[in-house]
Enzyme design. Structure first.
Site, PDB file in Angstrom:
ATOM      1  CG  PHE A  88       2.101  -6.665 -17.904  1.00 46.70           C
ATOM      2  CD1 PHE A  88       2.595  -6.270 -19.132  1.00 46.70           C
ATOM      3  CD2 PHE A  88       0.942  -6.087 -17.441  1.00 46.70           C
ATOM      4  CE1 PHE A  88       1.942  -5.317 -19.898  1.00 46.70           C
ATOM      5  CE2 PHE A  88       0.267  -5.135 -18.198  1.00 46.70           C
ATOM      6  CZ  PHE A  88       0.775  -4.755 -19.422  1.00 46.70           C
ATOM      7  CG  HIS A  89       6.660  -3.080 -15.748  1.00 46.91           C
ATOM      8  ND1 HIS A  89       7.320  -4.238 -16.109  1.00 46.91           N
ATOM      9  CD2 HIS A  89       7.436  -2.071 -16.189  1.00 46.91           C
ATOM     10  CE1 HIS A  89       8.443  -3.933 -16.721  1.00 46.91           C
ATOM     11  NE2 HIS A  89       8.541  -2.617 -16.792  1.00 46.91           N
ATOM     12  CB  THR A  90       1.324  -0.041 -17.434  1.00 47.25           C
ATOM     13  OG1 THR A  90       0.756  -1.261 -17.911  1.00 47.25           O
ATOM     14  CG2 THR A  90       0.966   1.092 -18.383  1.00 47.25           C
TER      15      THR A  90
END
Length: 141
Positions: free
Chosen positions: A95-97
């Site tokens: 997960f990454h933003t």
């Protein structure tokens, strides 16, 4: 499969770090949309947003918020684009933003895909009802 973001978090792969704490690491995207494009990742390998534990949501998004302001200021941008993919179009399954500096007329147009409308109010109401039912069933609503 080895996770490139896990390697970065552990210091085993090179990256231009811009922030780190006990739960979160942020670094420049190696293939930025614009200079200053940052990726924010949880230290723990969590594939999607729905895998992020509730106790990490606040601290994680506090960092995303802080970096949205920092990137905008550092790059002299007029604003920022903050987004996360969840499985589909997620190039790294950690997960990454994305925090991307934005300027008017920078070439990006809203979202990166065509947008439409519901055919009528009845269809919109049906879709809203379906989402509400699931939210209520999982205890979040």
């Amino acid at each position: 499969m080895e996770c490139v973001f896990c390697h970065i978090v552990r210091g085993e792969a090179a990256a231009h770090l811009v922030y780190e704490d006990r739960a979160v690491v942020a670094f420049l995207d190696a293939r930025p949309l614009f200079e200053g494009h940052v990726l924010v990742v949880p230290r723990e390998h969590l594939p999607t947003l729905t895998d992020l534990p509730p106790q990490l949501l606040g601290p994680y998004y506090a960092v995303v918020r802080r970096l949205a302001g920092a990137v905008q200021t550092a790059m002299g941008a007029e604003g920022s684009f903050v987004a996360a993919n969840n499985r589909v179009s997620q190039s790294v399954p950690h997960f990454h933003t994305h925090v991307v500096p934005r300027r008017r007329k920078d070439g990006l147009r809203g979202f990166f895909w065509p947008r439409g409308r519901y055919p009528d109010a009845a269809r919109a109401a049906e879709v809203a009802r379906r989402v509400r039912e699931v939210v209520s069933a999982d205890g979040a609503g």
